[in-house]
Design an enzyme around this catalytic site. Sequence first.
Site, mmCIF file in Angstrom:
data_model
loop_
_atom_site.group_PDB
_atom_site.id
_atom_site.type_symbol
_atom_site.label_atom_id
_atom_site.label_comp_id
_atom_site.label_asym_id
_atom_site.label_seq_id
_atom_site.Cartn_x
_atom_site.Cartn_y
_atom_site.Cartn_z
ATOM 1 N N GLU A 258 -63.505 40.435 -5.119
ATOM 2 C CA GLU A 258 -62.890 40.038 -6.431
ATOM 3 C C GLU A 258 -61.546 38.948 -6.093
ATOM 4 O OE1 GLU A 258 -60.035 39.280 -8.754
ATOM 5 O OE2 GLU A 258 -59.467 41.582 -8.676
ATOM 6 N N CYS A 295 -54.563 39.765 -11.522
ATOM 7 C CA CYS A 295 -55.895 38.921 -11.691
ATOM 8 C C CYS A 295 -56.350 38.438 -12.733
ATOM 9 C CB CYS A 295 -56.579 39.631 -10.803
ATOM 10 S SG CYS A 295 -56.996 41.491 -11.036
#
Length: 521
Positions: A258, A295
């Site tokens: 990720e 994020c």
Amino acid sequence: MNTTVKQRIGYDLSAKGIVNTVYRGKVGLNSFHEATYEETDAAIKKAAIAFPLYGGMNGNQRAAFLETIAKHIADTGDALIGVTRQETGLPEARLQAERQRTINQLQLFAGLLKDGSWIKAIIDTGFNDPIKPDTRQMQVPLGVAAVFGASNFPYAFSVAGGDTVSALAAGCTVVHKANPAHPVTAEVVAGCILRAAKDTCMPEGVFSLLHGAEHKLGADLVMHPLVKVVGFTGSFKGGMALFDMAMKRSEPIPVFAEMGSVNPVFILPAMLRQQGNSIARKLAASNTLGAGQFCTNPGLFIIVRSEETDRFIKDYVESIGKIAGQPMLSDNICNAYFESVVHLAGTPGVEVLTILTENDNSNIALAHVFKVSGDDFLNNKTLQEEVFGPSSLIVVAENRTQLMAIAEYLTGQLTASVWATQADCLEYSPLFIGLQYKAGRIIYNDVPTGIEVNHSMVHGGPYPATTDSRFTSVGMQAIYRFTRPVCFQDFPNSLLPDALKNENPSDTWRQVNGSMNNKAI
């Protein structure tokens, strides 16, 4: 704490090259050493020996392990919070909430294991036709998992975080690379895991922690022939470096990375007219939350040119100006943030809407707001690159057609948000369809920060947000990054795993000849 902490791989190792703990830019009293290849190799080999034993345990046994980890983390009390505050500068309330999320996540995966249906048992008996085979499928763990801790979530995406817990739940053994931004925190949490492993009689080597600030340790982990899967949360550059290495192995392995996102936010005209000021305040709070180090930080806003757009921009800049600067997680992250905003400010066509500040080495990040036209945005791919920190770029489209073109132009994202009224939904209906192919999670009339850990959450998305858009790194479905399907054909009932046996002793819900049930065959 005036001790030398050694690597956690099930036995003590003598310290060699020293990696000093850094507390907000100051060298601390704890010291760690870079893992040598010999030590990394030893940890991985112990994990490989433990894997057949651990992977073969039933769900209740692994669930007890996860629940005991959760208990030990809860028992650390204020001591763990204090250590992490010292290392990261994060406020106590944030750390308390994140630790509880980590505990909850362990308990949720334990519940998933007890239920058992996660293995996706599928049985086709052949309907007693002598020509057709009897085939039975289930998920099995991949093997030794190398997991890389993240800097921005010292608990939830680190030693006992989502990657580690989903790998352990799947039945993989784990070798974890501690993030150098919070090594003492990593050591304390690793101690919780190792005590839990001892308490629940897990095989030695089920979990190991390695320290290292150099790239060599990451390469040693990914390239080791006994490692079968990699979990990573971090930068695009770091994730792709690991992915490229894994693809060059003689036996390529999956890397589930990720890697970040600009998390575009579309504010449609009718909603902008109705709630522009409120949206501006909510987005300012979301963008600066945790110094923008999430994020899912909203970093890109797309709006159609209008008088309401001008008011929104004014309100947003004013809201940002009222929010004090916050400390970032490390000097390196802070330096990279200021370098990125200076670069963005110098990009042709980009207008700086806030005072452009310089890094004064205080580790405090002030928010920056930029604006660009739709034409300039569409002509410069670099404007889609993530700025890790409290930075936002407002893209002003000329009209609906250009807004739709910008949506189509976007690369893969973790999230995409749309603020809209019912009238907007009708006029911009193709936008909602198109965003399904751009993001892993689409948010309606809300900010993207805040990720619920549950069964339906998707924290992933098309490249470059992740290396594999078919999976999530948050939620119960994250377990499938660390498993693969195996089919047993015409096996004697006695040799089948319990979940696939005729009598179904584990009471697992199964798909039997197309029908879901937990009955015996």
